[in-house]
Design a protein around this motif. Structure first.
Motif, PDB file in Angstrom:
ATOM      1  N   ASP A 112      39.575 -49.882 -27.419  1.00  0.00           N
ATOM      2  CA  ASP A 112      40.911 -50.484 -27.462  1.00  0.00           C
ATOM      3  C   ASP A 112      40.979 -51.722 -26.581  1.00  0.00           C
ATOM      4  O   ASP A 112      41.498 -52.766 -26.981  1.00  0.00           O
ATOM      5  N   GLN A 113      40.451 -51.593 -25.346  1.00  0.00           N
ATOM      6  CA  GLN A 113      40.492 -52.723 -24.409  1.00  0.00           C
ATOM      7  C   GLN A 113      39.729 -53.917 -24.968  1.00  0.00           C
ATOM      8  O   GLN A 113      40.180 -55.061 -24.865  1.00  0.00           O
ATOM      9  N   CYS A 114      38.576 -53.629 -25.553  1.00  0.00           N
ATOM     10  CA  CYS A 114      37.733 -54.726 -26.049  1.00  0.00           C
ATOM     11  C   CYS A 114      38.324 -55.355 -27.306  1.00  0.00           C
ATOM     12  O   CYS A 114      38.234 -56.570 -27.495  1.00  0.00           O
ATOM     13  N   LEU A 115      38.946 -54.555 -28.162  1.00  0.00           N
ATOM     14  CA  LEU A 115      39.628 -55.127 -29.325  1.00  0.00           C
ATOM     15  C   LEU A 115      40.764 -56.039 -28.884  1.00  0.00           C
ATOM     16  O   LEU A 115      40.996 -57.097 -29.468  1.00  0.00           O
ATOM     17  N   GLU A 116      41.462 -55.634 -27.814  1.00  0.00           N
ATOM     18  CA  GLU A 116      42.562 -56.443 -27.300  1.00  0.00           C
ATOM     19  C   GLU A 116      42.077 -57.815 -26.826  1.00  0.00           C
ATOM     20  O   GLU A 116      42.820 -58.787 -26.839  1.00  0.00           O
ATOM     21  N   ARG A 117      40.830 -57.877 -26.389  1.00  0.00           N
ATOM     22  CA  ARG A 117      40.306 -59.145 -25.861  1.00  0.00           C
ATOM     23  C   ARG A 117      39.932 -60.129 -26.965  1.00  0.00           C
ATOM     24  O   ARG A 117      39.736 -61.301 -26.703  1.00  0.00           O
ATOM     25  N   LEU A 118      39.793 -59.630 -28.182  1.00  0.00           N
ATOM     26  CA  LEU A 118      39.501 -60.546 -29.296  1.00  0.00           C
ATOM     27  C   LEU A 118      40.772 -61.287 -29.692  1.00  0.00           C
ATOM     28  O   LEU A 118      41.868 -60.735 -29.598  1.00  0.00           O
ATOM     29  N   GLU A 119      40.605 -62.517 -30.187  1.00  0.00           N
ATOM     30  CA  GLU A 119      41.797 -63.189 -30.697  1.00  0.00           C
ATOM     31  C   GLU A 119      42.232 -62.482 -31.982  1.00  0.00           C
ATOM     32  O   GLU A 119      41.425 -61.814 -32.653  1.00  0.00           O
ATOM     33  N   ALA A 120      43.515 -62.610 -32.304  1.00  0.00           N
ATOM     34  CA  ALA A 120      44.105 -61.801 -33.377  1.00  0.00           C
ATOM     35  C   ALA A 120      43.360 -61.949 -34.706  1.00  0.00           C
ATOM     36  O   ALA A 120      43.123 -60.962 -35.405  1.00  0.00           O
ATOM     37  N   ARG A 121      42.964 -63.188 -35.035  1.00  0.00           N
ATOM     38  CA  ARG A 121      42.301 -63.401 -36.323  1.00  0.00           C
ATOM     39  C   ARG A 121      40.937 -62.710 -36.361  1.00  0.00           C
ATOM     40  O   ARG A 121      40.572 -62.078 -37.354  1.00  0.00           O
ATOM     41  N   ALA A 122      40.206 -62.810 -35.254  1.00  0.00           N
ATOM     42  CA  ALA A 122      38.888 -62.173 -35.188  1.00  0.00           C
ATOM     43  C   ALA A 122      39.018 -60.656 -35.267  1.00  0.00           C
ATOM     44  O   ALA A 122      38.235 -59.978 -35.947  1.00  0.00           O
ATOM     45  N   ARG A 123      40.031 -60.138 -34.587  1.00  0.00           N
ATOM     46  CA  ARG A 123      40.265 -58.685 -34.611  1.00  0.00           C
ATOM     47  C   ARG A 123      40.580 -58.220 -36.033  1.00  0.00           C
ATOM     48  O   ARG A 123      40.085 -57.201 -36.507  1.00  0.00           O
ATOM     49  N   ALA A 124      41.419 -59.002 -36.712  1.00  0.00           N
ATOM     50  CA  ALA A 124      41.792 -58.642 -38.082  1.00  0.00           C
ATOM     51  C   ALA A 124      40.568 -58.640 -38.995  1.00  0.00           C
ATOM     52  O   ALA A 124      40.416 -57.753 -39.845  1.00  0.00           O
ATOM     53  N   VAL A 125      39.677 -59.625 -38.811  1.00  0.00           N
ATOM     54  CA  VAL A 125      38.466 -59.693 -39.648  1.00  0.00           C
ATOM     55  C   VAL A 125      37.565 -58.482 -39.386  1.00  0.00           C
ATOM     56  O   VAL A 125      37.059 -57.850 -40.325  1.00  0.00           O
ATOM     57  N   VAL A 126      37.379 -58.144 -38.117  1.00  0.00           N
ATOM     58  CA  VAL A 126      36.520 -56.992 -37.769  1.00  0.00           C
ATOM     59  C   VAL A 126      37.084 -55.699 -38.351  1.00  0.00           C
ATOM     60  O   VAL A 126      36.356 -54.903 -38.965  1.00  0.00           O
ATOM     61  N   LEU A 127      38.364 -55.487 -38.184  1.00  0.00           N
ATOM     62  CA  LEU A 127      38.973 -54.244 -38.686  1.00  0.00           C
ATOM     63  C   LEU A 127      38.962 -54.199 -40.218  1.00  0.00           C
ATOM     64  O   LEU A 127      38.694 -53.156 -40.812  1.00  0.00           O
ATOM     65  N   ALA A 128      39.231 -55.335 -40.850  1.00  0.00           N
ATOM     66  CA  ALA A 128      39.231 -55.367 -42.315  1.00  0.00           C
ATOM     67  C   ALA A 128      37.832 -55.076 -42.861  1.00  0.00           C
ATOM     68  O   ALA A 128      37.673 -54.394 -43.873  1.00  0.00           O
ATOM     69  N   THR A 129      36.808 -55.579 -42.168  1.00  0.00           N
ATOM     70  CA  THR A 129      35.430 -55.388 -42.639  1.00  0.00           C
ATOM     71  C   THR A 129      34.934 -53.969 -42.398  1.00  0.00           C
ATOM     72  O   THR A 129      34.430 -53.311 -43.315  1.00  0.00           O
ATOM     73  N   PHE A 130      35.057 -53.502 -41.162  1.00  0.00           N
ATOM     74  CA  PHE A 130      34.362 -52.263 -40.799  1.00  0.00           C
ATOM     75  C   PHE A 130      35.238 -51.011 -40.825  1.00  0.00           C
ATOM     76  O   PHE A 130      34.714 -49.906 -40.770  1.00  0.00           O
ATOM     77  N   VAL A 131      36.533 -51.173 -40.893  1.00  0.00           N
ATOM     78  CA  VAL A 131      37.401 -49.999 -41.017  1.00  0.00           C
ATOM     79  C   VAL A 131      37.941 -49.900 -42.445  1.00  0.00           C
ATOM     80  O   VAL A 131      37.878 -48.851 -43.072  1.00  0.00           O
TER      81      VAL A 131
END
Lengths: 171, 70
Positions: A112-131
């Protein structure tokens, strides 16, 4: 001439060398942690039994033998075959004592902490891809980005996430 | 395949984006190359955690609110 058989300490070394590789293959292709753990046990058992019986002719090419066994066993797991279920039943009792089946995932709060450190767009891309398991084209369309841009954002974001989760303390 | 794999290629493998023949060649390399095996094991831990933990929370809508569109 018979192929050489295997000693107990060689069996331990074998398990140490290949268990994480098999698990990574399982997580990547079966996309399920329990199935990946089953794959580790089954592949180790199949190859160890072949080594014990002297059925592996070219021990110097063991990497290829383990990979081939891993790929075939993963296909069996996907199909839920009877052969796979028999092997799974035998695996629990036939591996060396030193084999450690458990493999810890990273800490949830750290994720959670590390996801928070990503910028919103990068976080969205990671979650869309791997989740959500969406491809780069699909993600790109929904975010007004090219698929190429999505891929660049994705691997940079994952590298940041990995570094953070491996020890760089979130502020 | 003998040279070590670039990180974006490993990520593409994990994203399920590669052709079957390319993925198979990479997988075979990963079983024989200690450096690439270590790299993919580290990646496995991150993606595995994402799928399990974020997947659970995504299922109840938590990440949609707290992590994506905030």
């Amino acid at each position: 001439m018979n192929a050489p058989t295997i000693e107990a300490d060689q069996e331990r070394s074998f398990c140490q060398r290949y268990s994480n590789r098999i698990r990574a293959y399982g997580l990547c292709h079966l996309r399920d942690t329990a199935a990946a753990e089953d794959l580790v046990q089954q592949v180790l058992l199949i190859v160890l039994q072949a080594l014990r019986d002297g059925r592996v002719k070219d021990v110097d090419n063991l990497d290829k033998y383990v990979f081939g066994t891993c790929r075939n066993t993963a296909m069996d797991i996907r199909r839920g075959s009877a052969r796979q279920r028999r092997i799974a039943a035998a695996a629990a009792t036939a591996l060396p004592d030193s084999y450690e089946p458990r493999w810890e995932l990273a800490d949830r709060s750290r994720l959670d902490q590390c996801l928070e450190r990503l910028e919103a767009r990068a976080r969205a891309v990671v979650l869309a891809t791997f989740v959500d398991e969406r491809g780069a084209d699909d993600v790109g369309r929904s975010m007004s980005l090219s698929a190429g841009n999505v891929r660049v954002i994705r691997h940079r974001a994952l590298a940041h996430l990995q570094r953070c989760m491996e020890g760089e303390r979130p502020s | 395949m003998s040279a070590c794999l670039p990180y974006p290629t490993l990520v593409a493998l994990w994203a399920g984006e590669l052709e079957e023949s390319e993925a198979a060649a990479i997988d075979e390399h990963l079983f024989g190359c200690d450096a690439c095996a270590a790299a993919t094991e580290r990646l496995a831990k991150v993606v595995g955690t994402l799928r399990v933990e974020a997947g659970k929370r995504r299922a109840v809508g938590e990440y949609v609110v707290t992590h994506v569109w905030r």
